[in-house]
Design an enzyme around this catalytic site. Structure first.
Site, PDB file in Angstrom:
ATOM      1  N   SER A  61       0.904  -1.169  -0.020  1.00 54.39           N
ATOM      2  CA  SER A  61       0.458   0.114   0.205  1.00 54.39           C
ATOM      3  C   SER A  61       0.550   1.311   0.049  1.00 54.39           C
ATOM      4  O   SER A  61       1.796   1.308   0.464  1.00 54.39           O
ATOM      5  CB  SER A  61      -0.796   0.389   1.125  1.00 54.39           C
ATOM      6  OG  SER A  61      -1.567  -0.942   1.326  1.00 54.39           O
TER       7      SER A  61
HETATM    8  N1  SAH Z   1      -1.470  -3.744   3.522  1.00 59.90           N
HETATM    9  C1  SAH Z   1      -0.331  -4.217   2.603  1.00 59.90           C
HETATM   10  C2  SAH Z   1      -0.891  -4.092   1.261  1.00 59.90           C
HETATM   11  C3  SAH Z   1      -2.133  -5.887   0.840  1.00 59.90           C
HETATM   12  S1  SAH Z   1      -2.684  -5.502  -0.376  1.00 59.90           S
HETATM   13  C4  SAH Z   1       0.746  -3.756   2.210  1.00 59.90           C
HETATM   14  O1  SAH Z   1       1.265  -2.988   2.899  1.00 59.90           O
HETATM   15  O2  SAH Z   1       1.943  -5.477   1.899  1.00 59.90           O
HETATM   16  C5  SAH Z   1      -3.958  -6.658   0.100  1.00 59.90           C
HETATM   17  C6  SAH Z   1      -3.730  -8.077   0.417  1.00 59.90           C
HETATM   18  O3  SAH Z   1      -5.291  -8.543   0.376  1.00 59.90           O
HETATM   19  C7  SAH Z   1      -3.331  -8.854  -0.972  1.00 59.90           C
HETATM   20  O4  SAH Z   1      -1.453  -9.189  -0.793  1.00 59.90           O
HETATM   21  C8  SAH Z   1      -4.124 -10.407  -1.489  1.00 59.90           C
HETATM   22  O5  SAH Z   1      -3.672 -11.230  -1.372  1.00 59.90           O
HETATM   23  C9  SAH Z   1      -5.085  -9.670   0.519  1.00 59.90           C
HETATM   24  N2  SAH Z   1      -6.167 -10.261   0.337  1.00 59.90           N
HETATM   25  C10 SAH Z   1      -7.823 -10.269  -0.586  1.00 59.90           C
HETATM   26  N3  SAH Z   1      -8.476 -11.065  -0.299  1.00 59.90           N
HETATM   27  C11 SAH Z   1      -7.991 -11.572   1.181  1.00 59.90           C
HETATM   28  C12 SAH Z   1      -8.664 -12.502   1.920  1.00 59.90           C
HETATM   29  N4  SAH Z   1     -10.174 -12.720   1.687  1.00 59.90           N
HETATM   30  N5  SAH Z   1      -8.249 -12.548   2.741  1.00 59.90           N
HETATM   31  C13 SAH Z   1      -7.122 -12.859   3.240  1.00 59.90           C
HETATM   32  N6  SAH Z   1      -5.914 -11.905   2.385  1.00 59.90           N
HETATM   33  C14 SAH Z   1      -6.748 -11.333   1.105  1.00 59.90           C
END
Ligand code: SAH
Length: 213
Positions: A61
């Site tokens: 993010s």
């Molecule tokens: N805050 C993180 C950003 C993650 S992006 C960072 O700074 O790196 C969002 C993530 O949510 C992705 O890796 C995706 O695979 C995950 N995701 C999507 N749906 C999900 C779910 N139902 N449960 C867990 N993770 C999920």
């Protein structure tokens, strides 16, 4: 490149200038080595004002979003937070720096394992990462003082509200695929007080209580 200087600039130009004030949040954002959460090819851009690819079609993010959400969670030392969407583990590290015990769920196994290794090697021990569908929460570890969802959802998953403690905070992007509103809910007895924190664009929450695929 001097990463410490890059971090200080990031905090001043992207966070303080946009109204992030919580000293501990600013301190955590100054401290955590964001470049170590992306591939080496992206190190030079790790402190820029945008999200970056982390593989598996997912992103780390934007720094401002991480800070905004972390601030909104109003964490106090040793509070328990559920994070949904571990991704790179960057936000997980920020939450640990804020003194929280972080339970984090990632649906993509490769990302979850990578984040777990990375956090361990960097010494962030107060984080527990699980592979699974976070849209239904983590019932065995509830209740949580705070829940943060790092992926966009068409509606607010009810299990997350159920798993919040009294006075617990839920921060979640809600809306369409391409744009959402970041919402903050505070649990008061059987009701929730809602506030809007602004527009945002997250990757989608895929799961039982999110998007189908
Ligand atoms: N805050 C993180 C950003 C993650 S992006 C960072 O700074 O790196 C969002 C993530 O949510 C992705 O890796 C995706 O695979 C995950 N995701 C999507 N749906 C999900 C779910 N139902 N449960 C867990 N993770 C999920």
């Amino acid at each position: 490149m001097d990463y410490a200087v890059a971090r200080q600039r990031m905090v001043a130009e992207q966070l303080v200038s946009r109204g992030i004030t919580h000293p501990k949040v600013l301190q955590a954002m100054t401290k955590v080595h964001r470049h170590l959460f992306v591939e080496e090819a992206f190190w030079g851009r790790a402190y820029g004002d945008y999200s970056l690819p982390i593989g598996e079609k997912q992103t780390i993010s934007q720094p401002f979003m991480v800070a905004l959400m972390a601030e909104a969670l109003e964490l106090e030392k040793d509070q328990r937070v559920l994070e949904i969407g571990t991704g790179s583990g960057y936000q997980t590290a920020i939450l640990v720096e804020l003194g929280a015990k972080v339970y984090s769920i990632e649906r993509n196994r490769a990302l979850a394992l990578r984040a777990r290794d990375r956090l361990e090697s960097l010494g962030y021990y107060h984080a527990w990462i699980r592979v699974g569908d976070g849209s239904i929460g983590w019932k065995e570890k509830a209740p949580f003082d705070a829940i943060v969802v790092s992926a966009g959802t068409p509606q607010i998953p009810m299990p997350l509200i159920e798993q919040l403690a009294e006075n617990g905070r839920l921060v979640i992007p809600v809306g369409q695929l391409q744009s959402q509103v970041l919402k903050k809910g505070t649990k008061k007895g059987t009701s929730i007080r809602w506030a809007d924190l602004g527009n945002c664009t997250f990757v989608k929450l895929v799961g039982k209580q999110g998007w189908n695929s």
